[in-house]
Scaffold this active site. Sequence first.
Site, PDB file in Angstrom:
ATOM      1  NE  ARG A  46      -2.878   0.460   3.365  1.00 50.21           N
ATOM      2  CZ  ARG A  46      -2.174   0.604   4.515  1.00 50.21           C
ATOM      3  NH1 ARG A  46      -1.420   1.672   4.715  1.00 50.21           N
ATOM      4  NH2 ARG A  46      -2.244  -0.309   5.444  1.00 50.21           N
ATOM      5  CE1 TYR A  98     -18.652  11.512 -14.231  1.00 50.74           C
ATOM      6  CE2 TYR A  98     -17.347  11.462 -12.226  1.00 50.74           C
ATOM      7  CZ  TYR A  98     -18.196  10.837 -13.118  1.00 50.74           C
ATOM      8  OH  TYR A  98     -18.584   9.536 -12.897  1.00 50.74           O
ATOM      9  CG  ASP A 170     -10.843  16.753 -13.565  1.00 47.14           C
ATOM     10  OD1 ASP A 170     -10.182  16.238 -14.489  1.00 47.14           O
ATOM     11  OD2 ASP A 170     -11.764  16.164 -12.970  1.00 47.14           O
ATOM     12  CE  LYS A 195     -13.417   8.504 -17.550  1.00 50.92           C
ATOM     13  NZ  LYS A 195     -13.490   9.332 -16.381  1.00 50.92           N
TER      14      LYS A 195
HETATM   15  O1  P1T Z   1     -14.390   7.538 -13.137  1.00 53.43           O
HETATM   16  P1  P1T Z   1     -13.174   8.017 -12.386  1.00 53.43           P
HETATM   17  O2  P1T Z   1     -11.897   7.447 -12.862  1.00 53.43           O
HETATM   18  O3  P1T Z   1     -13.346   7.936 -10.904  1.00 53.43           O
HETATM   19  O4  P1T Z   1     -13.017   9.586 -12.725  1.00 53.43           O
HETATM   20  C1  P1T Z   1     -13.957  10.552 -12.365  1.00 53.43           C
HETATM   21  C2  P1T Z   1     -13.881  11.745 -13.278  1.00 53.43           C
HETATM   22  C3  P1T Z   1     -13.183  12.861 -12.860  1.00 53.43           C
HETATM   23  N1  P1T Z   1     -13.077  13.954 -13.645  1.00 53.43           N
HETATM   24  C4  P1T Z   1     -13.617  13.992 -14.873  1.00 53.43           C
HETATM   25  C5  P1T Z   1     -13.479  15.230 -15.709  1.00 53.43           C
HETATM   26  C6  P1T Z   1     -14.316  12.888 -15.365  1.00 53.43           C
HETATM   27  O5  P1T Z   1     -14.834  12.959 -16.599  1.00 53.43           O
HETATM   28  C7  P1T Z   1     -14.466  11.746 -14.542  1.00 53.43           C
HETATM   29  C8  P1T Z   1     -15.224  10.532 -15.000  1.00 53.43           C
HETATM   30  N2  P1T Z   1     -16.079  10.767 -16.073  1.00 53.43           N
HETATM   31  C9  P1T Z   1     -16.896   9.838 -16.667  1.00 53.43           C
HETATM   32  C10 P1T Z   1     -17.004   8.573 -16.243  1.00 53.43           C
HETATM   33  C11 P1T Z   1     -17.654  10.327 -17.818  1.00 53.43           C
HETATM   34  O6  P1T Z   1     -18.192   9.531 -18.608  1.00 53.43           O
HETATM   35  O7  P1T Z   1     -17.725  11.560 -17.971  1.00 53.43           O
END
Ligand code: P1T
Length: 381
Positions: A46, A98, A170, A195
């Site tokens: 961890r 988001y 972000d 992403k």
């Molecule tokens: O899904 P995760 O890896 O926890 O990330 C969250 C997140 C944070 N910031 C942005 C700008 C994001 O687009 C996302 C996740 N977004 C999607 C799952 C979506 O389809 O927009």
Amino acid sequence: MGFATTAIHSGQEPDQATGSVTVPIYQTSTYAQEGLGKNKGYEYARTQNPTRSALEQNIAALEGGRFGFAFASGMAAIDATLRLIKAGEHVVVSDNTYGGTFRLFTRVLANYNVEFDFVDTSEALNVEAAIRPNTKMVFIETPTNPVMIVTDLKEVSEIAHRAGARVVCDNTFMSPYLQRPLEFGVDIVVHSTTKYLNGHSDGIGGAVVLNDETDAEWIGFIQNSAGAILSPLDSWLVMRGTKTLALRMEQHDKSGRAVAAFLEEHPKVRKVYYPGSASHPQHALAKRQQKGFGGMVAFDVGSLAAARTVLEAVKLCTLAESLGGVETLISHPATMTHASVDVGKRDRLGITDGLVRVSVGLEDTDDIIADLDQALNAVSG
Ligand code: P1T
């Protein structure tokens, strides 16, 4: 070193033991110790894992930052970053983020006496007006998910710093290839590596990159204390992804521009949201702080019925949440990614029932456009 070289080599030295050119997946929970207090710098996975460390070094280099931390998801990365804020402090946030970010702030962290104000950060004056004596963070998404609002990173950073607040950006939608927020004065960059950084739609992950040593120590402390670490395999998959990030983003950008231009001309499309379009209200700003415009495009077809038709008529594009992978994904923000945002706010932001979002993938551009064309032509009226 250029971006592509850094992506391929930073944190990626051949393995000392075998010469393996890819960093091994250290799939272990713990490390044998030679004696009490005697170890090779690794005690428990961890706390330290060489595969994760390699990725953290890689992402930090790509963002031009000193310290990188990899988390189990983008939300875990954002949550860890917000642990810099204490009860009684205040955070100014882009009003379009988001949906999961909005949910974490309003439904979870607000319970711990952290105050949030959501403002349109594309107008720097709104940020200035929202700042209070206890404001310790300005959290921005640019361009925003899904209506692609752009915030001036330099201007907002100057305002926040005058008030003694950190700026978090972000950078998920752009990736460090198209936008490097730290260069504009931003203090902390967060990512959903799920992403573009991973890029192959095969792992959930998140990252935090920053320069300030004291804040970095705390993020590292949180990473170990709360434990939302990225697994060795998922770390490896993101590293596999970043090696081709430059090439992929070039193509996402090229096809994104072509898809946006096609949608702007289509009679069934009422409005297109893409900062690369000359008609986008912040096109000039996007051009200034981004190296390109990327593969995220949103468009409004006027009604839920029309949106449903498009989303169900596509054949090549996949109806799914998420973005940034090699395959084109199409989604309905109002009922999918932004369902946690109340309807009044959604309407105000433009997240209408007729809004459709496309993550333009790496298929042949003509095939993507042909699929969207046949789906749009299925809309009646
Ligand atoms: O899904 P995760 O890896 O926890 O990330 C969250 C997140 C944070 N910031 C942005 C700008 C994001 O687009 C996302 C996740 N977004 C999607 C799952 C979506 O389809 O927009």
